[in-house]
Design an enzyme around this catalytic site. Structure first.
Site, PDB file in Angstrom:
ATOM      1  N   LYS A 195       0.820  -1.226   0.000  1.00  0.00           N
ATOM      2  CA  LYS A 195       0.000   0.000   0.000  1.00  0.00           C
ATOM      3  C   LYS A 195       0.847   1.267   0.000  1.00  0.00           C
ATOM      4  CE  LYS A 195      -2.224  -0.176   3.855  1.00  0.00           C
ATOM      5  NZ  LYS A 195      -1.751  -1.346   4.564  1.00  0.00           N
ATOM      6  N   ARG A 238      -9.226   1.500   9.796  1.00  0.00           N
ATOM      7  CA  ARG A 238      -8.575   0.268  10.225  1.00  0.00           C
ATOM      8  C   ARG A 238      -9.543  -0.654  10.950  1.00  0.00           C
ATOM      9  NH1 ARG A 238      -3.023   1.024   9.350  1.00  0.00           N
ATOM     10  NH2 ARG A 238      -1.803  -0.556  10.394  1.00  0.00           N
ATOM     11  N   ARG A 247      11.382  -5.812   4.305  1.00  0.00           N
ATOM     12  CA  ARG A 247      11.280  -4.419   4.734  1.00  0.00           C
ATOM     13  C   ARG A 247      11.975  -4.216   6.081  1.00  0.00           C
ATOM     14  NH1 ARG A 247       5.341  -1.995   5.313  1.00  0.00           N
ATOM     15  NH2 ARG A 247       5.341  -3.030   7.317  1.00  0.00           N
ATOM     16  N   ARG A 249      12.038  -0.867  10.793  1.00  0.00           N
ATOM     17  CA  ARG A 249      10.876  -0.410  11.559  1.00  0.00           C
ATOM     18  C   ARG A 249      10.738  -1.241  12.827  1.00  0.00           C
ATOM     19  NH1 ARG A 249       5.430   0.597   8.123  1.00  0.00           N
ATOM     20  NH2 ARG A 249       4.535  -0.318   9.994  1.00  0.00           N
ATOM     21  N   ARG A 289       0.235  -7.908  14.190  1.00  0.00           N
ATOM     22  CA  ARG A 289      -0.379  -6.970  13.240  1.00  0.00           C
ATOM     23  C   ARG A 289      -1.241  -7.711  12.229  1.00  0.00           C
ATOM     24  NH1 ARG A 289       4.573  -4.399  11.015  1.00  0.00           N
ATOM     25  NH2 ARG A 289       3.211  -3.189   9.673  1.00  0.00           N
TER      26      ARG A 289
END
Ligand code: AMP
Length: 188
Positions: free
Chosen positions: A13, A88, A127, A133, A144
């Site tokens: 996204k 969300r 990632r 992150r 998540r």
């Protein structure tokens, strides 16, 4: 054009929103980025959000809505926006609809990037290595994804009921997926 991008963490996204922003000339509004900005700046709100984000859970609806409202009030969002990371959960769908009705800027389309779970886990691992992150650790990623399945999946149904959902195959190169999204957008 007012667009919502939906999809699991790691579905691409954020990356696609970056390309669409240039192509459409409208800002990319990511609630995750807004929250990470607040955490980095050490604002009171950021301090509240930090632990929740690092646990892979959702920050309170009030906090996120307030940040979003402020962001959408900025001048560049008058021409439209690409919303990434919001809504969300189902409560946020209703809050968004009310906010956008108030400012006279309803959503035109919600695009869901469809990516199989195995690929999601692989992409997030990539990632994590590239961006570092804090919420890309294996346990947090699991949480998540669980939160996504439980709370965010129903958001797509919400837009489907409004006749605004398009589902796009999110597997392929960035350019291939971008072309599919472009083809799925309403005429402009
Ligand atoms: P993202 O960059 O969209 O993956 O978001 C990173 C984290 O920020 C999420 O795991 C949540 O903790 C928080 N977050 C982002 N957007 C929202 C939202 N709309 N509601 C609640 N929490 C959010």
């Amino acid at each position: 054009m007012r667009l919502v991008l939906l999809g699991a963490p790691g579905s691409g996204k954020g990356t696609q929103a970056g390309s669409l922003k240039t192509a459409l000339g409208i800002p990319h509004v990511s609630t995750g980025d807004l929250l990470r900005g607040a955490v980095k700046a050490g604002t009171p709100l950021g301090l509240k959000a930090k632990a929740v984000m690092e646990a892979g859970q959702l920050v309170s609806d009030d906090i996120v809505l307030g940040m979003l409202e402020e962001r959408l009030a900025e001048a560049d969002a008058k021409a439209g926006f690409i919303l990434d990371g919001y809504p969300r959960n189902v409560a946020q769908c209703a809050a968004l609809e009310a906010l956008l009705a108030r400012i006279g800027q309803p959503i035109d389309v919600a695009v869901k990037l469809d990516v199989p779970n195995e690929l999601i886990v692989e992409r997030i691992a990539g990632r994590a290595a590239a961006e570092g992150r804090k919420d890309d650790t294996p346990e947090t990623v699991r949480e998540r994804l669980r939160v996504y399945a439980e709370q965010t999946e129903p958001v797509a149904d919400y837009f489907a009921r409004k006749g605004k959902l398009v589902v796009v195959d999110g597997v392929g190169t960035l350019d291939e997926v971008l072309a599919r999204i472009n083809a799925a957008l309403p005429a402009r």
